[in-house]
Design an enzyme around this catalytic site. Structure first.
Site, mmCIF file in Angstrom:
data_model
loop_
_atom_site.group_PDB
_atom_site.id
_atom_site.type_symbol
_atom_site.label_atom_id
_atom_site.label_comp_id
_atom_site.label_asym_id
_atom_site.label_seq_id
_atom_site.Cartn_x
_atom_site.Cartn_y
_atom_site.Cartn_z
ATOM 1 N N LEU A 166 11.784 -19.338 -4.654
ATOM 2 C CA LEU A 166 10.413 -18.963 -4.029
ATOM 3 C C LEU A 166 9.168 -19.324 -5.119
ATOM 4 O O LEU A 166 9.095 -18.904 -6.522
ATOM 5 C CB LEU A 166 10.755 -17.287 -4.085
ATOM 6 C CG LEU A 166 9.862 -16.669 -3.605
ATOM 7 C CD1 LEU A 166 9.999 -16.687 -1.997
ATOM 8 C CD2 LEU A 166 9.783 -14.903 -3.981
ATOM 9 N N HIS A 208 3.138 3.247 -9.069
ATOM 10 C CA HIS A 208 2.366 2.499 -9.234
ATOM 11 C C HIS A 208 3.901 1.982 -10.030
ATOM 12 O O HIS A 208 3.921 0.315 -9.483
ATOM 13 C CB HIS A 208 1.956 1.463 -9.936
ATOM 14 C CG HIS A 208 -0.169 2.618 -9.514
ATOM 15 N ND1 HIS A 208 -0.190 2.147 -8.022
ATOM 16 C CD2 HIS A 208 -1.173 3.235 -9.942
ATOM 17 C CE1 HIS A 208 -1.593 2.999 -7.438
ATOM 18 N NE2 HIS A 208 -1.618 2.809 -8.377
ATOM 19 N N ASP A 233 0.582 -0.783 0.125
ATOM 20 C CA ASP A 233 0.019 -0.060 -0.151
ATOM 21 C C ASP A 233 0.566 1.598 -0.175
ATOM 22 O O ASP A 233 1.965 1.729 0.438
ATOM 23 C CB ASP A 233 -0.864 0.003 0.977
ATOM 24 C CG ASP A 233 -2.444 1.249 1.001
ATOM 25 O OD1 ASP A 233 -2.597 1.390 -0.065
ATOM 26 O OD2 ASP A 233 -2.969 1.250 2.142
HETATM 27 C C1 IPE Z 1 -5.397 -2.706 -0.814
HETATM 28 O O1 IPE Z 1 -4.771 -1.465 -0.392
HETATM 29 C C2 IPE Z 1 -5.289 -3.157 -1.970
HETATM 30 C C3 IPE Z 1 -3.867 -3.794 -2.301
HETATM 31 C C4 IPE Z 1 -2.865 -3.865 -2.339
HETATM 32 C C5 IPE Z 1 -3.772 -3.877 -3.588
HETATM 33 P P1 IPE Z 1 -6.210 -0.427 -0.710
HETATM 34 O O2 IPE Z 1 -5.412 0.641 -0.443
HETATM 35 O O3 IPE Z 1 -7.125 -0.544 -1.725
HETATM 36 O O4 IPE Z 1 -7.079 -0.905 0.806
HETATM 37 P P2 IPE Z 1 -8.212 1.232 1.351
HETATM 38 O O5 IPE Z 1 -9.407 1.063 0.336
HETATM 39 O O6 IPE Z 1 -7.169 1.678 1.559
HETATM 40 O O7 IPE Z 1 -7.901 0.160 2.362
HETATM 41 C C1 IPE Z 2 -1.077 0.269 -3.414
HETATM 42 O O1 IPE Z 2 -1.555 1.872 -3.678
HETATM 43 C C2 IPE Z 2 -1.180 -0.395 -4.660
HETATM 44 C C3 IPE Z 2 -2.711 -0.767 -5.177
HETATM 45 C C4 IPE Z 2 -4.146 -0.594 -4.144
HETATM 46 C C5 IPE Z 2 -3.135 -0.912 -6.207
HETATM 47 P P1 IPE Z 2 -2.868 2.507 -3.576
HETATM 48 O O2 IPE Z 2 -2.705 3.011 -4.770
HETATM 49 O O3 IPE Z 2 -3.538 2.200 -3.095
HETATM 50 O O4 IPE Z 2 -1.469 4.136 -2.606
HETATM 51 P P2 IPE Z 2 -2.733 4.637 -1.965
HETATM 52 O O5 IPE Z 2 -2.867 3.369 -0.754
HETATM 53 O O6 IPE Z 2 -3.137 5.671 -2.458
HETATM 54 O O7 IPE Z 2 -1.496 6.229 -1.555
HETATM 55 MG MG MG Z 3 -4.276 2.203 -0.306
#
Ligand code: IPE
Ligand code: IPE
Ligand code: MG
Length: 231
Positions: free
Chosen positions: A123, A29, A12
């Protein structure tokens, strides 16, 4: 040191990382994909058996169309750049989640990486993509019910047998979530029953070998009792 056999990571913070740098979320990303490479190679070197990475949740379809489209292109970019390195390092790629909803070229690129690396013995790098734990459990129940109806199974089930109906049958030893949120967001609800949890403020694009080692060291210090008493 006691190294976890199975590590799961909620990757995240890509968007916030990019925003803090004045960049579009997609730049986060992209950088996050490089972190996948770094962390997979390091987990492999540390002797981790399975690394499960949450790349796209069943809820992430709610995001703006242009971000979803970019995320659909990421597996292609990732495997084009790193498949050779994964092969050299004996890493086997698998996935968990319903691929059907992705564009055909995204599906193909993932299936090709799975196929190409299928004989590797290092892995297991499992990408959770269009994955949701609740969906996984419902699918497992439907699959089991089919087996009962077709009489290939009796109407009784142990916890261990049920695990085999899931997309990910293994118990998770260590679950890490980057970027400070203290929630599970529909990841691996069944498999983390006795996982050790680590929440780090580090954003996923900044996570690296040292951060993974810190998590493994922290894991090694924990006293896992599984409901029993300290050994
Ligand atoms: C969880 O992160 C999903 C992934 C890392 C793929 P999100 O950013 O989608 O989760 P929430 O919305 O903060 O709970
Ligand atoms: C995690 O990073 C990647 C995915 C959920 C695809 P986020 O895109 O959720 O990044 P934040 O949480 O908005 O910073
Ligand atoms: Mg996120």
């Amino acid at each position: 040191m006691k190294v976890p056999e199975t590590i799961a990571i909620i990757m995240d913070g890509n968007g916030r990382w990019a925003k803090a740098k004045g960049l579009p979320r997609t730049a986060g990303h992209k950088q996050g994909a490089d972190t996948i490479r770094t962390v997979a190679l390091h987990a492999n070197a540390r002797g981790v058996k399975k690394l499960i990475l949450y790349a796209f949740s069943t809820e992430n379809w709610k995001r703006p169309q242009d971000e979803v489209s970019f995320l659909c292109k990421l597996p292609g970019l990732f495997f084009n750049r790193f498949i050779k390195e994964l092969m050299v390092n004996n890493i086997r790629v698998t996935f968990a989640g319903e691929l059907e909803r992705f564009p055909e070229d995204t599906q193909n690129v993932i299936l090709k990486a799975v196929d190409q690396t299928s004989a590797n013995t290092g892995l297991e790098l499992c990408i959770a993509i269009n994955y949701g734990a609740r969906r996984e459990i419902v699918k497992g129940i439907l699959h089991y019910a089919e087996d009962v109806v077709s009489q290939s199974r009796k109407n009784d089930l142990t916890e261990e047998e049920f695990s085999r109906y899931l997309m990910i049958p293994e118990e998770v030893d260590l679950l890490i979530r980057t970027s400070g949120e203290l929630r599970i967001s529909n990841f691996l609800l069944w498999q983390i029953a006795y996982a050790e949890l680590i929440f780090t403020p580090v954003a996923w694009p900044d996570f690296n070998e040292e951060e993974l080692d810190r998590c493994i060291e922290e894991f090694a210090k924990r006293d896992r009792r599984f409901g029993g008493l300290t050994s």
